[in-house]
Design a protein around this motif. Structure first.
Motif, PDB file in Angstrom:
ATOM      1  N   MET A  53       0.847  -1.199   0.000  1.00 17.47           N
ATOM      2  CA  MET A  53       0.000   0.000   0.000  1.00 17.47           C
ATOM      3  C   MET A  53       0.881   1.248   0.000  1.00 17.47           C
ATOM      4  O   MET A  53       1.790   1.385   0.818  1.00 17.47           O
ATOM      5  CB  MET A  53      -0.882  -0.006   1.249  1.00 17.47           C
ATOM      6  N   GLU A  54       0.595   2.154  -0.911  1.00 16.00           N
ATOM      7  CA  GLU A  54       1.348   3.408  -0.953  1.00 16.00           C
ATOM      8  C   GLU A  54       0.806   4.377   0.089  1.00 16.00           C
ATOM      9  O   GLU A  54      -0.395   4.603   0.181  1.00 16.00           O
ATOM     10  CB  GLU A  54       1.250   4.040  -2.342  1.00 16.00           C
ATOM     11  N   ILE A  55       1.699   4.944   0.878  1.00 13.23           N
ATOM     12  CA  ILE A  55       1.282   5.885   1.922  1.00 13.23           C
ATOM     13  C   ILE A  55       1.386   7.303   1.364  1.00 13.23           C
ATOM     14  O   ILE A  55       2.419   7.676   0.811  1.00 13.23           O
ATOM     15  CB  ILE A  55       2.163   5.705   3.166  1.00 13.23           C
ATOM     16  N   PRO A  56       0.321   8.112   1.477  1.00 16.69           N
ATOM     17  CA  PRO A  56       0.355   9.468   0.912  1.00 16.69           C
ATOM     18  C   PRO A  56       1.507  10.279   1.501  1.00 16.69           C
ATOM     19  O   PRO A  56       1.796  10.182   2.698  1.00 16.69           O
ATOM     20  CB  PRO A  56      -0.997  10.069   1.328  1.00 16.69           C
ATOM     21  N   SER A  57       2.139  11.098   0.647  1.00 20.84           N
ATOM     22  CA  SER A  57       3.293  11.868   1.107  1.00 20.84           C
ATOM     23  C   SER A  57       2.914  12.865   2.201  1.00 20.84           C
ATOM     24  O   SER A  57       3.729  13.169   3.065  1.00 20.84           O
ATOM     25  CB  SER A  57       3.947  12.593  -0.071  1.00 20.84           C
ATOM     26  N   VAL A  58       1.665  13.360   2.182  1.00 16.29           N
ATOM     27  CA  VAL A  58       1.254  14.287   3.250  1.00 16.29           C
ATOM     28  C   VAL A  58       1.264  13.604   4.612  1.00 16.29           C
ATOM     29  O   VAL A  58       1.520  14.233   5.643  1.00 16.29           O
ATOM     30  CB  VAL A  58      -0.149  14.906   2.994  1.00 16.29           C
ATOM     31  N   VAL A  59       0.965  12.288   4.620  1.00 17.90           N
ATOM     32  CA  VAL A  59       1.016  11.524   5.876  1.00 17.90           C
ATOM     33  C   VAL A  59       2.463  11.396   6.337  1.00 17.90           C
ATOM     34  O   VAL A  59       2.794  11.662   7.506  1.00 17.90           O
ATOM     35  CB  VAL A  59       0.356  10.135   5.711  1.00 17.90           C
ATOM     36  N   ILE A  60       3.343  11.016   5.402  1.00 16.41           N
ATOM     37  CA  ILE A  60       4.776  10.892   5.727  1.00 16.41           C
ATOM     38  C   ILE A  60       5.305  12.216   6.282  1.00 16.41           C
ATOM     39  O   ILE A  60       6.055  12.240   7.259  1.00 16.41           O
ATOM     40  CB  ILE A  60       5.597  10.497   4.471  1.00 16.41           C
ATOM     41  N   ASP A  61       4.880  13.327   5.678  1.00 14.61           N
ATOM     42  CA  ASP A  61       5.355  14.644   6.120  1.00 14.61           C
ATOM     43  C   ASP A  61       4.939  14.954   7.556  1.00 14.61           C
ATOM     44  O   ASP A  61       5.624  15.704   8.252  1.00 14.61           O
ATOM     45  CB  ASP A  61       4.800  15.747   5.215  1.00 14.61           C
ATOM     46  N   ARG A  62       3.801  14.392   7.988  1.00 19.28           N
ATOM     47  CA  ARG A  62       3.345  14.680   9.353  1.00 19.28           C
ATOM     48  C   ARG A  62       4.046  13.817  10.400  1.00 19.28           C
ATOM     49  O   ARG A  62       4.131  14.191  11.568  1.00 19.28           O
ATOM     50  CB  ARG A  62       1.824  14.456   9.459  1.00 19.28           C
ATOM     51  N   LEU A  63       4.556  12.665   9.993  1.00 22.72           N
ATOM     52  CA  LEU A  63       5.108  11.724  10.976  1.00 22.72           C
ATOM     53  C   LEU A  63       6.282  12.282  11.789  1.00 22.72           C
ATOM     54  O   LEU A  63       6.354  12.032  12.997  1.00 22.72           O
ATOM     55  CB  LEU A  63       5.496  10.406  10.298  1.00 22.72           C
ATOM     56  N   PRO A  64       7.216  13.041  11.170  1.00 26.58           N
ATOM     57  CA  PRO A  64       8.291  13.591  12.003  1.00 26.58           C
ATOM     58  C   PRO A  64       7.761  14.521  13.103  1.00 26.58           C
ATOM     59  O   PRO A  64       8.331  14.578  14.191  1.00 26.58           O
ATOM     60  CB  PRO A  64       9.148  14.372  11.003  1.00 26.58           C
ATOM     61  N   LEU A  65       6.657  15.213  12.822  1.00 31.10           N
ATOM     62  CA  LEU A  65       6.044  16.074  13.847  1.00 31.10           C
ATOM     63  C   LEU A  65       5.464  15.222  14.972  1.00 31.10           C
ATOM     64  O   LEU A  65       5.600  15.560  16.151  1.00 31.10           O
ATOM     65  CB  LEU A  65       4.941  16.927  13.230  1.00 31.10           C
ATOM     66  N   TYR A  66       4.820  14.118  14.611  1.00 36.23           N
ATOM     67  CA  TYR A  66       4.316  13.194  15.640  1.00 36.23           C
ATOM     68  C   TYR A  66       5.476  12.705  16.513  1.00 36.23           C
ATOM     69  O   TYR A  66       5.388  12.691  17.741  1.00 36.23           O
ATOM     70  CB  TYR A  66       3.647  11.968  14.998  1.00 36.23           C
ATOM     71  N   ALA A  67       6.558  12.298  15.835  1.00 25.17           N
ATOM     72  CA  ALA A  67       7.716  11.766  16.576  1.00 25.17           C
ATOM     73  C   ALA A  67       8.278  12.816  17.526  1.00 25.17           C
ATOM     74  O   ALA A  67       8.640  12.509  18.667  1.00 25.17           O
ATOM     75  CB  ALA A  67       8.791  11.288  15.598  1.00 25.17           C
ATOM     76  N   ARG A  68       8.301  14.071  17.076  1.00 30.26           N
ATOM     77  CA  ARG A  68       8.856  15.132  17.919  1.00 30.26           C
ATOM     78  C   ARG A  68       7.996  15.360  19.162  1.00 30.26           C
ATOM     79  O   ARG A  68       8.514  15.507  20.265  1.00 30.26           O
ATOM     80  CB  ARG A  68       8.989  16.417  17.100  1.00 30.26           C
ATOM     81  N   VAL A  69       6.673  15.384  18.968  1.00 29.69           N
ATOM     82  CA  VAL A  69       5.772  15.577  20.099  1.00 29.69           C
ATOM     83  C   VAL A  69       5.875  14.400  21.076  1.00 29.69           C
ATOM     84  O   VAL A  69       5.931  14.592  22.298  1.00 29.69           O
ATOM     85  CB  VAL A  69       4.315  15.766  19.617  1.00 29.69           C
ATOM     86  N   LEU A  70       5.951  13.183  20.532  1.00 34.65           N
ATOM     87  CA  LEU A  70       6.082  12.007  21.395  1.00 34.65           C
ATOM     88  C   LEU A  70       7.394  12.035  22.170  1.00 34.65           C
ATOM     89  O   LEU A  70       7.445  11.658  23.343  1.00 34.65           O
ATOM     90  CB  LEU A  70       5.982  10.728  20.550  1.00 34.65           C
ATOM     91  N   ASP A  71       8.443  12.499  21.508  1.00 35.29           N
ATOM     92  CA  ASP A  71       9.741  12.627  22.157  1.00 35.29           C
ATOM     93  C   ASP A  71       9.641  13.598  23.339  1.00 35.29           C
ATOM     94  O   ASP A  71      10.152  13.325  24.434  1.00 35.29           O
ATOM     95  CB  ASP A  71      10.765  13.119  21.128  1.00 35.29           C
ATOM     96  N   ASN A  72       8.963  14.729  23.127  1.00 36.25           N
ATOM     97  CA  ASN A  72       8.750  15.693  24.220  1.00 36.25           C
ATOM     98  C   ASN A  72       7.947  15.068  25.359  1.00 36.25           C
ATOM     99  O   ASN A  72       8.292  15.228  26.526  1.00 36.25           O
ATOM    100  CB  ASN A  72       8.002  16.934  23.701  1.00 36.25           C
ATOM    101  N   LEU A  73       6.872  14.343  25.002  1.00 39.06           N
ATOM    102  CA  LEU A  73       6.035  13.698  26.026  1.00 39.06           C
ATOM    103  C   LEU A  73       6.859  12.699  26.834  1.00 39.06           C
ATOM    104  O   LEU A  73       6.767  12.637  28.057  1.00 39.06           O
ATOM    105  CB  LEU A  73       4.852  12.984  25.364  1.00 39.06           C
ATOM    106  N   GLU A  74       7.694  11.914  26.133  1.00 38.31           N
ATOM    107  CA  GLU A  74       8.516  10.916  26.813  1.00 38.31           C
ATOM    108  C   GLU A  74       9.476  11.598  27.790  1.00 38.31           C
ATOM    109  O   GLU A  74       9.646  11.151  28.922  1.00 38.31           O
ATOM    110  CB  GLU A  74       9.291  10.082  25.792  1.00 38.31           C
ATOM    111  N   GLN A  75      10.078  12.705  27.343  1.00 39.33           N
ATOM    112  CA  GLN A  75      10.995  13.449  28.213  1.00 39.33           C
ATOM    113  C   GLN A  75      10.272  14.052  29.416  1.00 39.33           C
ATOM    114  O   GLN A  75      10.863  14.233  30.482  1.00 39.33           O
ATOM    115  CB  GLN A  75      11.714  14.534  27.421  1.00 39.33           C
ATOM    116  N   GLU A  76       8.982  14.378  29.232  1.00 38.27           N
ATOM    117  CA  GLU A  76       8.190  14.903  30.342  1.00 38.27           C
ATOM    118  C   GLU A  76       7.686  13.784  31.264  1.00 38.27           C
ATOM    119  O   GLU A  76       7.012  14.049  32.253  1.00 38.27           O
ATOM    120  CB  GLU A  76       6.984  15.701  29.802  1.00 38.27           C
ATOM    121  N   GLY A  77       7.983  12.538  30.899  1.00 37.05           N
ATOM    122  CA  GLY A  77       7.620  11.410  31.756  1.00 37.05           C
ATOM    123  C   GLY A  77       6.226  10.851  31.510  1.00 37.05           C
ATOM    124  O   GLY A  77       5.753  10.006  32.272  1.00 37.05           O
TER     125      GLY A  77
END
Lengths: 213, 213
Positions: free
Chosen positions: A1-25
């Motif tokens: 299945m091909e994943i739309p590029s707009v979805v791929i573009d959002r994933l680094p933002l998700y990862a960044r927010v999750l990284d912040n949440l993880e650092q906040e415990g």
């Protein structure tokens, strides 16, 4: 299945927010909370993540560390990527000195310029090569990503040369909308676009009659 | 009616595509064609533009020049905006030399640094002021936008100082997620985010077993 590029573009933002949440415990996060942090609807988040399998449990939210690890794996953020810079003027030197790349797994390993006085200089671990030797140098020392920091006039031909060397990801700092083949990813650092997304607020906040329009 | 910020963020892209179309001599464009050029659904485009009134005629598409003019007016792109730069190191000097600002109505009129040797230098029409005098200088010579090109360590305090001077739009080049009051617009130039949106394609294209994950 091909994943739309707009979805791929959002994933680094998700990862960044999750990284912040993880650092906040924080260990668990709902799609609602992710949505608020990202300015995206919860439905959009659930849809985006559904491309990559089942992450969340109905009504229980997402496990922060597990989702982050998965996103890092999917995006290739668990890998070290090698980069070459073309153009070692003021901007190129600033890029060579940028502290944000290494912690995120992006390593500059080669730099090129066409200026006689610049070629041969050593900046940190990097010796600046003649851009005329681009192909030879990159054959010996392959890179994944090319960074373009030359003038607007030179940018397209430099990008063509990088593509010719087999590079499939290019970050362009020059103020031009460059053309690349369909199988090459090109991103542009575009301060004007960022500025233009703020002027709406300036204009509609100030009610001074001296403003145009 | 409050317009969602995600819609505002897309409008400069619309304006850019319309500008290209106008330069190519195209007079009418459909939401389908705009959608293909922008990687957005035609329905999304019609919805976004509906916030600002009726632009298109059913089945006839949009008048390129009229829509472009309207977007420019809405976004305040028909205005000249004055900018101040803080941080005149390598990156700051590259920003001062950036050729993309002026044609789009963004003019750098002031620059600040904390380095004794840098203060007082003249670069083009701009004399570099002591950042300690930020408030006094910006009171005499007000600006709309602040550009931050200092180190990660200094960035938050510089941003606080700009906000304290009444600046409501800030473009941050430093690799930090800075905090600003709700009524201040902050955009970050973030090359890592751009790189991270490309590594997915690198990873899923290369099937080399040496890759992690």
């Amino acid at each position: 299945m091909e994943i739309p590029s707009v979805v791929i573009d959002r994933l680094p933002l998700y990862a960044r927010v999750l990284d912040n949440l993880e650092q906040e415990g924080q260990t668990v996060v709902s799609s609602q909370e992710l949505g608020i942090r990202l300015n995206v609807t919860p439905a959009q988040i659930r849809k985006d993540l559904s491309y990559f399998g089942r992450f969340g449990k109905q009504g229980r939210g997402y496990n922060v560390s597990r989702l982050l690890e998965e996103l890092r794996r999917i995006l290739g953020l668990d890998h070290q990527w090698r980069m070459a810079l073309v153009g070692v003027g003021r901007l190129g030197r600033a890029i060579l000195g940028y502290e944000g790349f290494m912690p995120q797994g992006f390593k500059l390993v080669a730099a090129f310029d066409s200026d006689e006085a610049t070629i041969g200089q050593e900046l940190g671990e990097i010796r600046i090569d003649d851009v005329a030797n681009l192909e030879t140098v990159l054959e010996e020392q392959p890179v994944d990503i090319g960074i373009v920091a030359v003038t607007a006039e030179e940018a397209q031909s430099v990008i063509d040369a990088l593509v010719g060397c087999g590079i499939r990801s290019i970050l362009n700092y020059a103020p031009i909308a460059a053309h690349v083949p369909r199988d090459v990813q090109l991103r542009r650092i575009d301060p004007v676009l960022a500025l233009q997304s703020m002027t709406y607020y300036l204009k509609h906040r100030q009610k001074s009659p001296s403003l145009t329009g």
